[in-house]
Design an enzyme around this catalytic site. Structure first.
Site, PDB file in Angstrom:
ATOM      1  N   SER A 290      22.590  34.189   5.508  1.00 21.08           N
ATOM      2  CA  SER A 290      23.051  32.909   4.940  1.00 21.08           C
ATOM      3  C   SER A 290      24.559  32.872   5.079  1.00 21.08           C
ATOM      4  O   SER A 290      25.201  33.916   5.188  1.00 21.08           O
ATOM      5  CB  SER A 290      22.725  32.838   3.452  1.00 21.08           C
ATOM      6  OG  SER A 290      23.633  33.632   2.696  1.00 21.08           O
ATOM      7  N   ASP A 291      25.159  31.696   5.069  1.00 19.83           N
ATOM      8  CA  ASP A 291      26.612  31.678   4.922  1.00 19.83           C
ATOM      9  C   ASP A 291      26.914  32.079   3.477  1.00 19.83           C
ATOM     10  O   ASP A 291      26.021  32.154   2.626  1.00 19.83           O
ATOM     11  CB  ASP A 291      27.201  30.306   5.270  1.00 19.83           C
ATOM     12  CG  ASP A 291      28.682  30.425   5.624  1.00 19.83           C
ATOM     13  OD1 ASP A 291      29.318  31.421   5.250  1.00 19.83           O
ATOM     14  OD2 ASP A 291      29.221  29.506   6.268  1.00 19.83           O
TER      15      ASP A 291
END
Ligand code: NOJ
Length: 732
Positions: A290-291
């Site tokens: 994920s960012d």
């Protein structure tokens, strides 16, 4: 005889011991077994908690990312999957890795990630500048330099390349990608992935790449960061997916999910993009991280009520690793126990993470050899690559009456806030770049013109604010000079993440300085350093020459000094349109066709950009001959070659890039006015003619994608063009 007998017995005993040892060595620790067998063996041995921990990433070291604030975790659990490594000291890595190897039950190494965006210590130009070099081989070499420095410093995995097609210069992150065109982003995605990962990720000179931000982050509304993006399925495939298709094919080990909401379903909770397309259709077998905080942010985005639901949505959509959300570590186990996430899905996720770790050779070599900084950084070849890339990315935008190179001038005045800065030339995301090494513009020009011209410097004003008290000194310097180099542009942190601007014009104070200088009547050479195109519509006429040097990294101003003196013949061309005014945004070359091409214009400003995509001048001149196709028609599986001879008609050698476009005038789904499909850069010696070629494979170069990402090749005419010349091709 007795001795021989004894030796045979000894040899037998040894063989038996080795065999026994091998039998006792778990399969996952046996480097001779195939990766998949090792992954499965390890997975079989893992508890639910151990599996969950593999899917989390914390930070380690001093977090210098102002936009992603999170406590560096002092106590890294031995079972953790990954860390973001804010250090370049192998010792720290090894210390923490030792804990994972020795204190966890199964001895699974951590994977160390970091944002190595345009170099690690030997920082080279920002990606937008790299694209303007049109030299993917050079970008591959630069990425290999970054990989080597990073891996030798304890980083296994870079969060790069960013391949978000970006068409709004107000968005700070245009600096981090390869411009406005899907094909350009795709080519540089492949180049950087190859440079980072090499042929073998397990080598101690390579790192795993991460394509980001999957997908459509560049479509951020109004150039604001982290906001909604409206992307139809057709545009998704036409514009945003192409670089990812190629990056995945090139073998990118990982991808990062995006922050943006894609027409109602955020990229981090988007099963169509992550599961159906990436893992299903494309068969990607690495993992998605994920960012930073992107899972947790599903709450403010309005699709999850709490962290648990956010974890459920992101995980089932296909995000395998949680970067600094504390969602998976807290809730994934619980979600599995409650039957909301299947064990099969969890196993698949862990398998993906382990696979990358095995491919990186981390089980065999978890520790980083403790080399000195001298052994790792600023190697002669690394510096050469960085400097060549900086030279080739400089774009000469205007050169009235060939004022450049400066050959006659005896007195050069350098004015403007960019003239004496080191720090801002590094660009955003400069990893461990050290600005102390950088030679600023004024000093580089002094060195370059030593013995030929005197160079004086007066700053005039700051980057912004209202203080014009320095104008007078700058004006005095200008009045005494033959030519004035006005060095303007953007601070380092005006582009990059969370660095949007409402306008791409220069701040008033810089414009005023330029205006005052122009009143002296002295010829002006405007040198710009920025992370985005700059609005120049109103000031362009007052400058005899304009050069965009972007943010070159540690090579600093030596390359631009070379261009101004003529030591370097500029060869960069724009990979992003230079609007006439901010109000034209979004403006990009490959727009869809208008219903009334001759109407619908702005009443107050031109409709055309100031400088088009692909624009860039040289100190020599190139003459393009007629385009010649090897056939006028082609079948689906056929091939056609189109050629164009280019002659260097000037008086010095030069590098020229030829851009090949296609236009499909009538199709079942409207196509852009033109689309870049191929480019090539070659050295053409003065007086020489070089033939550039585009080998066309219809399914690759002419077909387009529909809203499902399926390729469609339609019969009929298409045009192949270079500059204003074109040939017709019949698709049978
Ligand atoms: C947030 C940024 O969007 C992303 O590009 C970066 O890789 C991560 N933070 C980690 O620093």
């Amino acid at each position: 005889m007795k001795r021989i007998y004894l030796m045979i017995c000894l040899a037998c005993a040894c063989t038996a011991m080795i065999a026994q040892g091998k039998k006792d060595t778990p399969v996952y620790k046996d480097a001779n077994r195939p990766v998949e067998e090792r992954v499965n063996d390890l997975l079989k041995r893992m508890t639910l908690e151990e599996k969950v921990m593999q899917l989390n990433q914390y930070t380690l070291g001093r977090n210098d990312n102002v936009n992603n604030v999170g406590e560096a975790v002092k106590n890294i659990p031995a079972e953790l999957g990954s860390v973001i490594y804010f250090s370049y000291d192998p010792k720290l890595r090894n210390e923490v890795q030792r804990k994972a190897m020795e204190e966890s039950r199964l001895g699974i190494p951590l994977i160390y990630g970091y944002d190595v965006i345009h170099g690690f210590r030997t920082v080279y130009p920002i990606p937008l500048a790299q694209a303007c070099s049109w030299n993917p081989e050079l970008v591959q070499q630069a990425s290999a330099v970054a990989a080597q420095e990073a891996r030798m410093s304890g980083v296994d995995w870079t969060f790069s390349p960013m391949i978000d097609v970006a068409r709004d210069g107000r968005w700070g992150r245009v600096a981090e990608g390869y411009g406005e065109d899907p094909h350009t982003n795709a080519v540089f995605a492949v180049a950087s992935v190859k440079g980072y990962q090499g042929d073998n990720m397990a080598s101690d000179k390579n790192v795993a790449a991460c394509l980001k931000h999957f997908v459509g982050y560049g479509a951020s509304e109004g150039g604001r960061d982290y906001v909604f993006t409206e992307i139809s399925r057709q545009t998704l495939w036409d514009t945003y997916m192409q670089p990812y298709i190629e990056g995945v094919k090139a073998g990118a080990a990982t991808l990062m999910s995006c922050f943006n909401d894609i027409s109602g379903t955020p990229g981090t909770a988007n099963p169509y993009i992550l599961r159906e397309v990436l893992k299903g259709k494309w068969g990607h077998d690495g993992f998605v991280v994920s960012d930073w905080g992107a899972i947790e942010q599903l709450r403010p985005q309005g699709v999850a009520a709490d962290k648990k639901e956010a974890a459920l949505k992101a995980f089932t959509a296909g995000v395998e690793m949680d970067m600094m959300n504390n969602c998976y570590n807290k809730h994934l186990g619980e979600l599995v126990s409650e039957g909301l996430v299947s064990m099969e899905m969890l196993d698949d996720a862990v398998r993906r993470v382990l696979r990358v770790k095995f491919r990186l050779g981390l089980f065999e070599r978890p520790y980083t050899p403790e080399s000195t900084e001298k052994e790792r950084f600023y190697l002669a070849e690394s510096l050469r690559v960085a400097e060549q890339l900086a030279e080739e990315s400089i774009v000469l935008l205007k050169n009235e009456n060939n004022i450049l190179p400066l050959q006659e001038a005896k007195d050069i005045a350098v004015v403007g806030p960019m003239g004496d800065t080191r720090w801002h030339l590094l660009g955003s995301w400069a990893a461990h770049g050290d600005s102390e090494r950088i030679v600023p513009i004024a000093s580089a020009l002094k060195e370059e013109f030593e013995g030929k011209a005197s160079v004086t410097f007066a700053k005039g004003c700051d980057f912004d604010g209202e203080d014009s008290s320095g104008f007078e000194e700058a004006l005095q310097a200008a009045r005494k000079a033959d030519v004035v180099v006005v060095a303007l542009g953007e601070k380092k942190n005006w582009s990059g993440e969370n660095a949007s601007r409402s306008t791409i014009a220069l701040p008033d104070i810089q414009l005023q300085l330029l205006k005052e200088i122009s009143k002296t009547g002295k010829p002006i050479v405007l040198v710009l350093s920025s992370g985005r195109p700059i609005e120049l519509g109103k000031v362009e006429a007052s400058c005899k020459a304009i050069v965009q040097m972007w943010q070159p990294g540690i090579s600093g101003a030596k390359p631009i000094a070379g261009v101004l003196s003529g030591r370097v013949n500029p060869s960069g061309k724009l990979a992003i349109t230079y609007p006439y005014a901010s109000g034209q945004i979004p403006i990009y070359y490959n727009q869809r066709k208008s219903a009334r091409p001759h109407q619908g214009k702005y009443q107050d400003i031109p409709n055309t950009p100031l400088y088009e995509f692909g624009h860039g001048l040289s100190y020599t001149s190139f003459e393009y001959g007629k385009l010649k196709a090897s056939a006028s028609s082609v079948s689906k599986d056929g091939r056609v070659t189109v050629e164009v001879p280019v002659t260097n008609t000037g008086d010095r050698d030069g590098l020229e890039t030829v851009h090949w476009f296609i236009t499909d005038p009538v199709a079942s789904i409207s196509r852009p006015v033109k689309e870049l499909k191929h480019f090539e850069k070659k050295l053409i010696r003065k007086g020489e003619t070089v033939v550039f070629r585009f080998e066309i494979t219809p399914m690759k170069d002419i077909a387009f994608l529909n809203h499902n990402g399926d390729k469609i090749l339609e019969k009929g005419k298409v045009y192949i063009s270079v500059k204003d010349e074109r040939v017709e091709l019949d698709i049978e």
